[in-house]
Design an enzyme around this catalytic site. Structure first.
Site, PDB file in Angstrom:
ATOM      1  N   ASN A   7      -7.317  -6.916   2.867  1.00 61.68           N
ATOM      2  CA  ASN A   7      -8.165  -6.096   3.736  1.00 61.68           C
ATOM      3  C   ASN A   7      -9.447  -5.799   2.967  1.00 61.68           C
ATOM      4  O   ASN A   7      -9.495  -4.920   2.116  1.00 61.68           O
ATOM      5  CB  ASN A   7      -7.415  -4.803   4.084  1.00 61.68           C
ATOM      6  CG  ASN A   7      -8.211  -3.906   5.021  1.00 61.68           C
ATOM      7  OD1 ASN A   7      -9.385  -4.166   5.297  1.00 61.68           O
ATOM      8  ND2 ASN A   7      -7.571  -2.856   5.501  1.00 61.68           N
ATOM      9  N   ARG A  90      -7.280  -9.115   7.329  1.00 56.09           N
ATOM     10  CA  ARG A  90      -7.751  -8.228   8.393  1.00 56.09           C
ATOM     11  C   ARG A  90      -9.201  -8.601   8.699  1.00 56.09           C
ATOM     12  O   ARG A  90     -10.026  -8.729   7.782  1.00 56.09           O
ATOM     13  CB  ARG A  90      -7.700  -6.775   7.920  1.00 56.09           C
ATOM     14  CG  ARG A  90      -8.253  -5.845   8.953  1.00 56.09           C
ATOM     15  CD  ARG A  90      -8.374  -4.440   8.433  1.00 56.09           C
ATOM     16  NE  ARG A  90      -8.940  -3.587   9.455  1.00 56.09           N
ATOM     17  CZ  ARG A  90      -9.744  -2.567   9.223  1.00 56.09           C
ATOM     18  NH1 ARG A  90     -10.070  -2.262   7.985  1.00 56.09           N
ATOM     19  NH2 ARG A  90     -10.201  -1.851  10.206  1.00 56.09           N
ATOM     20  N   HIS A 179      -8.672  -0.549  15.736  1.00 57.92           N
ATOM     21  CA  HIS A 179      -7.313  -0.159  15.310  1.00 57.92           C
ATOM     22  C   HIS A 179      -6.248  -0.925  16.093  1.00 57.92           C
ATOM     23  O   HIS A 179      -5.121  -0.455  16.249  1.00 57.92           O
ATOM     24  CB  HIS A 179      -7.040   1.356  15.543  1.00 57.92           C
ATOM     25  CG  HIS A 179      -7.895   2.284  14.764  1.00 57.92           C
ATOM     26  ND1 HIS A 179      -8.449   3.425  15.321  1.00 57.92           N
ATOM     27  CD2 HIS A 179      -8.281   2.274  13.481  1.00 57.92           C
ATOM     28  CE1 HIS A 179      -9.153   4.057  14.400  1.00 57.92           C
ATOM     29  NE2 HIS A 179      -9.067   3.392  13.274  1.00 57.92           N
ATOM     30  N   HIS A 207      -3.748   7.200  17.560  1.00 55.68           N
ATOM     31  CA  HIS A 207      -3.960   6.841  16.149  1.00 55.68           C
ATOM     32  C   HIS A 207      -4.987   7.835  15.604  1.00 55.68           C
ATOM     33  O   HIS A 207      -6.188   7.710  15.852  1.00 55.68           O
ATOM     34  CB  HIS A 207      -4.474   5.395  16.056  1.00 55.68           C
ATOM     35  CG  HIS A 207      -4.797   4.957  14.659  1.00 55.68           C
ATOM     36  ND1 HIS A 207      -4.041   4.042  13.969  1.00 55.68           N
ATOM     37  CD2 HIS A 207      -5.787   5.329  13.814  1.00 55.68           C
ATOM     38  CE1 HIS A 207      -4.547   3.869  12.762  1.00 55.68           C
ATOM     39  NE2 HIS A 207      -5.615   4.633  12.651  1.00 55.68           N
ATOM     40  N   LEU A 208      -4.473   8.852  14.918  1.00 56.73           N
ATOM     41  CA  LEU A 208      -5.350   9.941  14.462  1.00 56.73           C
ATOM     42  C   LEU A 208      -5.440   9.896  12.944  1.00 56.73           C
ATOM     43  O   LEU A 208      -4.575  10.413  12.229  1.00 56.73           O
ATOM     44  CB  LEU A 208      -4.799  11.293  14.936  1.00 56.73           C
ATOM     45  CG  LEU A 208      -4.448  11.401  16.431  1.00 56.73           C
ATOM     46  CD1 LEU A 208      -3.893  12.776  16.760  1.00 56.73           C
ATOM     47  CD2 LEU A 208      -5.666  11.093  17.296  1.00 56.73           C
ATOM     48  N   ASN A 210      -8.747   9.271   9.681  1.00 54.28           N
ATOM     49  CA  ASN A 210     -10.155   9.603   9.473  1.00 54.28           C
ATOM     50  C   ASN A 210     -10.988   8.980  10.600  1.00 54.28           C
ATOM     51  O   ASN A 210     -11.875   9.601  11.162  1.00 54.28           O
ATOM     52  CB  ASN A 210     -10.578   9.097   8.091  1.00 54.28           C
ATOM     53  CG  ASN A 210     -11.897   9.673   7.702  1.00 54.28           C
ATOM     54  OD1 ASN A 210     -12.206  10.825   8.032  1.00 54.28           O
ATOM     55  ND2 ASN A 210     -12.704   8.874   7.041  1.00 54.28           N
ATOM     56  N   GLY A 211     -10.652   7.732  10.945  1.00 57.07           N
ATOM     57  CA  GLY A 211     -11.124   7.148  12.198  1.00 57.07           C
ATOM     58  C   GLY A 211     -10.004   7.384  13.203  1.00 57.07           C
ATOM     59  O   GLY A 211      -8.828   7.319  12.827  1.00 57.07           O
ATOM     60  N   ARG A 240     -17.285  11.048  12.368  1.00 58.42           N
ATOM     61  CA  ARG A 240     -17.960  10.474  13.543  1.00 58.42           C
ATOM     62  C   ARG A 240     -17.874  11.428  14.725  1.00 58.42           C
ATOM     63  O   ARG A 240     -16.839  12.067  14.938  1.00 58.42           O
ATOM     64  CB  ARG A 240     -17.322   9.140  13.945  1.00 58.42           C
ATOM     65  CG  ARG A 240     -17.442   8.070  12.902  1.00 58.42           C
ATOM     66  CD  ARG A 240     -16.946   6.731  13.464  1.00 58.42           C
ATOM     67  NE  ARG A 240     -16.682   5.807  12.384  1.00 58.42           N
ATOM     68  CZ  ARG A 240     -15.513   5.191  12.206  1.00 58.42           C
ATOM     69  NH1 ARG A 240     -14.510   5.365  13.049  1.00 58.42           N
ATOM     70  NH2 ARG A 240     -15.350   4.373  11.188  1.00 58.42           N
ATOM     71  N   PHE A 284      -8.335  17.059   7.238  1.00 59.17           N
ATOM     72  CA  PHE A 284      -7.633  18.122   7.961  1.00 59.17           C
ATOM     73  C   PHE A 284      -6.855  19.067   7.059  1.00 59.17           C
ATOM     74  O   PHE A 284      -6.607  20.205   7.435  1.00 59.17           O
ATOM     75  CB  PHE A 284      -6.722  17.524   9.042  1.00 59.17           C
ATOM     76  CG  PHE A 284      -7.431  17.435  10.356  1.00 59.17           C
ATOM     77  CD1 PHE A 284      -8.354  16.429  10.589  1.00 59.17           C
ATOM     78  CD2 PHE A 284      -7.224  18.386  11.341  1.00 59.17           C
ATOM     79  CE1 PHE A 284      -9.053  16.373  11.779  1.00 59.17           C
ATOM     80  CE2 PHE A 284      -7.914  18.341  12.541  1.00 59.17           C
ATOM     81  CZ  PHE A 284      -8.831  17.332  12.756  1.00 59.17           C
ATOM     82  N   GLY A 331      -2.955   9.071   9.402  1.00 63.21           N
ATOM     83  CA  GLY A 331      -2.923  10.206   8.468  1.00 63.21           C
ATOM     84  C   GLY A 331      -2.720  11.566   9.117  1.00 63.21           C
ATOM     85  O   GLY A 331      -1.841  12.337   8.707  1.00 63.21           O
ATOM     86  N   ASN A 335       1.017  13.425   9.669  1.00 62.17           N
ATOM     87  CA  ASN A 335       1.206  14.526   8.702  1.00 62.17           C
ATOM     88  C   ASN A 335       0.817  15.918   9.176  1.00 62.17           C
ATOM     89  O   ASN A 335       1.306  16.902   8.625  1.00 62.17           O
ATOM     90  CB  ASN A 335       0.396  14.230   7.432  1.00 62.17           C
ATOM     91  CG  ASN A 335       0.872  12.978   6.740  1.00 62.17           C
ATOM     92  OD1 ASN A 335       2.020  12.921   6.310  1.00 62.17           O
ATOM     93  ND2 ASN A 335       0.013  11.985   6.643  1.00 62.17           N
ATOM     94  N   GLU A 384      -0.056  -1.134   9.092  1.00 65.87           N
ATOM     95  CA  GLU A 384      -0.928  -2.239   9.473  1.00 65.87           C
ATOM     96  C   GLU A 384      -0.656  -3.491   8.643  1.00 65.87           C
ATOM     97  O   GLU A 384      -0.795  -4.609   9.130  1.00 65.87           O
ATOM     98  CB  GLU A 384      -2.390  -1.798   9.395  1.00 65.87           C
ATOM     99  CG  GLU A 384      -2.676  -0.773  10.502  1.00 65.87           C
ATOM    100  CD  GLU A 384      -4.063  -0.172  10.481  1.00 65.87           C
ATOM    101  OE1 GLU A 384      -4.977  -0.828  10.987  1.00 65.87           O
ATOM    102  OE2 GLU A 384      -4.226   0.950   9.959  1.00 65.87           O
TER     103      GLU A 384
END
Ligand code: AMP
Length: 398
Positions: A7, A90, A179, A207-208, A210-211, A240, A284, A331, A335, A384
């Site tokens: 990746n 990727r 994603h 899909h939560l 950082n992006g 973002r 977070f 992430g 979590n 992934e």
């Protein structure tokens, strides 16, 4: 088969060596600061992680260092390079050219190059990774696995932007989504976990990370997703903005003396929960801690993030005329129990009730809704690399 997963980012390279039969990770690591000074981390499963400074002026040295680490006589996971049976790369953007993973050939690479203007930061780095591996390991079959491919099943009504149609036809300006490897993996894993028939299921994957992005998956196929032409669209993210009135670009640009590219940079790097929290953090963990101590900006960032997720879930339940199950992943999704609890609070109308004890559990697949809930909500950790490994093997087996 032993499959090397690569990746490649503009200044980093993540790698894993996976045994495709057992799906065991044999070794993994990261090259960072490529083109700056260089740092290599390498971890053979069962052994200590090693990290050291290592000059890597370009991706060529980075891949060479990975190969050397993997075949190191003392600490390597394999005795020689000939043990690597395949490489899965990727690739971020496949435009409309790739609706699935593809064997790396000269024609395939030419098609990926044509998608560079859609992902000018990512695709060139992905292509460099492929190029270097082809030179260092000629003859090893390689497969490109695209972030956008899973979303190519979206119907026209979902992917067209309401701008003059010529701009779609001439420049391919449309919603693509990202994603995809994660959305594909998690939707299948959720169906398997709950014993749902994928072909008859309506699933929403959140899909939560950082992006962040959400997708609606009906009968195993993506029918809508929240990211767009680029990953800037949709949810509020770490840095973002996600969706906003497009007029903001011109209005804000005039106020702060930036052109469109300058404002887009602000929307990509200084916005999201980082911007809402007055620059406190995009993470977070920091926001939850600050909010618990009464920081109102952190609290607002948290609220805006969760509200946008809940609204998008509602939109996708409407798009599929209902929903059977919702997955939280990445992430934050895996979590941040507090974020999940806040989002699920909005979803009572769908018949989802949170099981607080299950929501507090950590690790693995967990159903966090009560058994009485009409719609199941679950935490499904994404993977992934395993998804890329499976795709690579599937393409090679034809
Ligand atoms: P990802 O992009 O999927 O690696 O997700 C990274 C993000 O996950 C971080 O920026 C944090 O916001 C979030 N995250 C990771 N671990 C935790 C945790 N234990 N509690 C809350 N948020 C977390």
């Amino acid at each position: 088969m032993k499959v090397l997963i690569i990746n490649c980012g503009s200044s980093s390279l993540k790698y894993q060596l996976i045994d495709s039969e057992s799906e065991a990770v044999l070794a993994k690591g990261l090259c960072e600061r490529i083109g700056i000074d260089g740092r290599l981390s390498y971890e053979k499963t069962g052994a200590e992680k090693e990290t050291r400074d290592a000059p890597m002026p370009t991706h060529t040295e980075a891949v060479q260092l990975v190969v050397d680490a993997l075949t190191n006589p003392k600490t390597g996971a394999i005795a020689s390079l000939s043990e690597i049976d395949a490489i899965g790369h990727r690739v971020v953007h496949g435009g409309e050219k790739f609706a699935g993973s593809a064997l790396v050939t000269d024609e395939m690479l030419a098609a990926v190059k044509e998608c560079i203007d859609l992902a000018p930061l990512h695709n060139p780095a992905n292509l460099i990774g492929i190029d270097v591996c082809r030179k260092l390991m000629p003859g090893v079959p390689m497969v490109g696995v695209f972030d956008t491919a899973f979303h190519q099943t979206m119907p026209r009504k979902a992917y067209l932007y309401a701008i003059p149609i010529e701009y779609y036809e001439q420049y391919k300006i449309r919603k693509y989504g990202f994603h995809g490897t994660s959305h594909s993996f998690v939707s299948k894993e959720l169906a398997r976990f709950l014993g749902l028939k994928l072909e008859d299921s309506r699933i929403i994957v959140c899909h939560l990370g950082n992006g962040a992005s959400i997708s609606a998956v009906q009968g195993g196929k993506c029918v809508d997703t929240s990211m767009g032409l680029t990953p800037l669209a949709g949810l509020v993210m770490g840095t973002r903005s996600g969706d906003l009135d497009p007029s903001v670009v011109d209005f804000l640009g005039k106020k702060i003396g930036k052109d469109a590219a300058g404002v887009i940079d602000v929307l990509n790097k200084k916005s999201g929960v980082l911007g809402l929290s007055r620059g406190l953090s995009s993470d977070f963990r920091d926001l939850e801690e600050a909010a618990s101590k009464g920081n109102k900006d952190a609290e607002a960032a948290f609220e805006v993030f969760c509200y946008r997720v809940a609204c998008t879930v509602g939109a996708y339940a409407a798009a599929m005329n209902g929903v059977d199950a919702i997955a939280f992943t990445a992430g934050i999704g895996e979590n941040a129990a507090g974020v999940r609890a806040q989002i699920v609070k909005y979803l009572g109308y769908l018949g989802i009730e949170l099981d607080a004890a299950k929501n507090a559990q950590r690790g693995g697949n967990v159903k966090i809704s009560t058994d009485a809930s009409r719609v199941a909500a679950c935490v499904i950790p994404t993977n992934e690399e395993i998804a890329i490994c499976r795709e690579t093997v599937a393409v090679l087996k034809g």
